[in-house]
Write a protein that holds these residues in place. Structure first.
Motif, short mmCIF file in Angstrom:
data_model
loop_
_atom_site.label_atom_id
_atom_site.label_comp_id
_atom_site.label_asym_id
_atom_site.label_seq_id
_atom_site.Cartn_x
_atom_site.Cartn_y
_atom_site.Cartn_z
N LYS A 23 0.83 -1.20 0.00
CA LYS A 23 0.00 0.00 0.00
C LYS A 23 0.87 1.25 0.00
CE LYS A 23 -3.05 0.14 3.32
NZ LYS A 23 -3.66 0.45 4.64
N ALA A 24 0.52 2.21 -0.83
CA ALA A 24 1.21 3.50 -0.80
C ALA A 24 0.89 4.19 0.52
CB ALA A 24 0.79 4.37 -1.97
N GLU A 25 1.92 4.67 1.20
CA GLU A 25 1.71 5.30 2.50
C GLU A 25 1.01 6.66 2.39
OE1 GLU A 25 5.39 4.93 4.96
OE2 GLU A 25 6.01 3.63 3.30
N TYR A 26 1.18 7.31 1.25
CA TYR A 26 0.48 8.55 0.95
C TYR A 26 -0.43 8.29 -0.25
CZ TYR A 26 3.68 11.06 4.02
OH TYR A 26 4.38 11.49 5.11
N SER A 27 -1.49 9.06 -0.38
CA SER A 27 -2.45 8.81 -1.44
C SER A 27 -2.06 9.54 -2.73
CB SER A 27 -3.85 9.25 -1.01
OG SER A 27 -4.00 10.65 -1.13
N TYR A 28 -2.86 9.32 -3.74
CA TYR A 28 -2.69 9.93 -5.05
C TYR A 28 -2.96 11.44 -5.03
CZ TYR A 28 -7.53 10.92 -4.94
OH TYR A 28 -8.72 11.46 -4.55
N LYS A 29 -3.60 11.97 -3.97
CA LYS A 29 -4.21 13.30 -4.05
C LYS A 29 -3.21 14.43 -4.26
CE LYS A 29 -4.50 14.68 0.84
NZ LYS A 29 -5.37 14.90 2.00
N GLU A 30 -1.94 14.20 -3.91
CA GLU A 30 -0.98 15.28 -4.10
C GLU A 30 -0.68 15.54 -5.57
OE1 GLU A 30 3.11 14.34 -2.67
OE2 GLU A 30 2.25 12.42 -2.11
N VAL A 31 -1.17 14.65 -6.47
CA VAL A 31 -1.05 14.91 -7.91
C VAL A 31 -2.11 15.94 -8.32
CG1 VAL A 31 -1.16 13.93 -10.22
CG2 VAL A 31 -0.17 12.59 -8.35
N LEU A 32 -3.35 15.72 -7.89
CA LEU A 32 -4.44 16.63 -8.25
C LEU A 32 -4.45 17.89 -7.39
CD1 LEU A 32 -7.41 14.12 -8.71
CD2 LEU A 32 -5.82 14.97 -10.43
N LEU A 33 -4.00 17.76 -6.16
CA LEU A 33 -3.99 18.87 -5.21
C LEU A 33 -2.62 18.93 -4.54
CD1 LEU A 33 -5.97 21.00 -3.86
CD2 LEU A 33 -6.22 19.32 -2.03
N PRO A 34 -1.66 19.60 -5.16
CA PRO A 34 -0.30 19.62 -4.62
C PRO A 34 -0.24 20.13 -3.18
CG PRO A 34 -0.33 20.53 -6.84
CD PRO A 34 -1.76 20.35 -6.43
N ILE A 35 0.73 19.63 -2.44
CA ILE A 35 0.89 20.03 -1.04
C ILE A 35 1.02 21.55 -0.94
CG2 ILE A 35 2.38 19.85 0.98
CD1 ILE A 35 3.14 17.04 0.03
N SER A 36 1.80 22.13 -1.84
CA SER A 36 1.93 23.58 -1.91
C SER A 36 1.75 23.97 -3.38
CB SER A 36 3.30 24.04 -1.40
OG SER A 36 3.44 25.44 -1.51
N GLN A 37 0.76 24.81 -3.64
CA GLN A 37 0.41 25.15 -5.03
C GLN A 37 0.34 26.66 -5.20
OE1 GLN A 37 -3.58 23.93 -6.16
NE2 GLN A 37 -3.00 23.72 -8.31
#
Length: 336
Positions: free
Chosen positions: A57-71
């Motif tokens: 399992k990836a420890e972090y999700s996919y969401k940082e692709v669609l919603l970057p940590i800092s944008q």
């Protein structure tokens, strides 16, 4: 349409797709784990099929692709504003059924919640999703209880078996790329049972806020926010203005992930702050995930990926907390 290909075929396809897309998947980041000399599995750009981690399992999700940590949203000077450029390429994301369900929750928040978020939309509309099957349940997963263990709303499904790769393609644009003479019926692998199970009481109401169960988390939670940051459906952010010069006449505005567990999240003008108690913050998160979100959208916000349980340094279990709601409701009823 289903196809059987070789790893070489897939690597050629990845190379071809990379001209128009950045391809993201769970991969190993060596030496970047929590402890010394440990690795971490999280999302990153891949260039070959063997870089993808399918069996963990990836420890972090996919969401940082669609919603970057800092944008960065825009740049400013004393008398002008310039919008930040959109990504030059689209995104292809390998993800599991629970995370694909989480995309729907992200879309609810950013596209269907009264107005469309411009910055999210321009990334989302150029994203495609390749489903990764789950032959076995991972530790702390409870996707079956949340009814997110199956999903057929993918652009393509891909499974690696030795040197062979089996794909099911639903997207017309991808169909021409994956098309092969050897066609067959390909069905995604789905888990049908997890070792962890949750039960959300049918009579759950806001009365459970009065329960004493939340005091446990006041003592245990350290407000680090890790559970929020690894969660594929947590969508909160704060704004930061970064100034380039001492006189503050030029800089950029960024939105940065925020967390309802972290100190300062509910701070208001005048020094007021809501939910200073950590148990209250846990209460807010839990009821948002399994109560009020469903009242609006018809399904729970939580998708049962179990990452919050995996990451908590205090070994607080979200799934155990959900299972305590039944007793919490009974406690409140008995006290009235």
């Amino acid at each position: 349409m289903g196809y059987k290909l070789s790893k070489k075929n897939i690597n050629d396809i990845i190379k071809d797709l990379s001209k128009e897309y950045v391809i993201y998947a769970p991969k190993t980041f060596e030496g970047q784990g929590t402890f010394s000399d440990t690795d971490r599995i999280r999302y990153g750009e891949i260039n070959a099929i063997d870089e993808i981690v399918f069996d963990k399992k990836a420890e972090y999700s996919y969401k940082e692709v669609l919603l970057p940590i800092s944008q960065t949203l825009f740049y400013f000077t004393e008398d002008s504003i310039k919008e930040a450029d959109a990504p030059k390429k689209g995104a292809i994301i390998f993800l599991r059924s629970c995370d694909l369900h989480a995309v729907k929750r992200m879309d609810d928040i950013y596209l269907r919640n009264g107005q469309e978020d411009y910055y999210y939309k321009r990334v989302r509309e150029n994203a495609k999703f390749i489903l990764m099957g789950c032959e076995n349940s991972f530790e702390n997963c409870f996707c079956v209880s949340m009814e997110t263990n199956k999903n057929d709303e993918y652009n393509a499904y891909l499974k690696v078996d030795g040197d062979n790769v089996y794909v099911d393609v639903k997207d017309e644009a991808l169909e021409s790329i994956f098309r092969n003479d050897e066609t067959l019926d390909v069905k995604p692998d789905y888990v049908t049972e997890n070792s962890v199970k949750v039960s959300i009481p049918d009579n759950l109401s806001l009365d459970v806020m009065k329960s004493e169960m939340w005091k446990e988390y006041s003592a245990r939670c350290i407000a680090c926010g890790r559970c929020n940051f690894v969660c594929p459906t947590c969508t909160c952010f704060t704004m930061q203005d970064i100034f380039y010069t001492d006189n503050g006449k030029a800089g950029e505005r960024r939105r940065v992930w925020a967390s309802c567990h972290v100190d300062g999240y509910t701070d208001m003008a005048g020094g007021h702050s809501f939910r200073l108690d950590k148990g209250q913050r846990m209460r807010f998160k839990v009821l948002h995930k399994v109560y009020d979100y469903k009242k609006k959208w018809g399904y729970h916000m939580c998708v049962g990926c179990g990452r919050c349980d995996d990451i908590c340094p205090e070994y607080i279990s979200f799934s155990n907390c959900v299972n305590k709601l039944k007793d919490g409701m009974k406690e409140v009823a008995d006290n009235e």
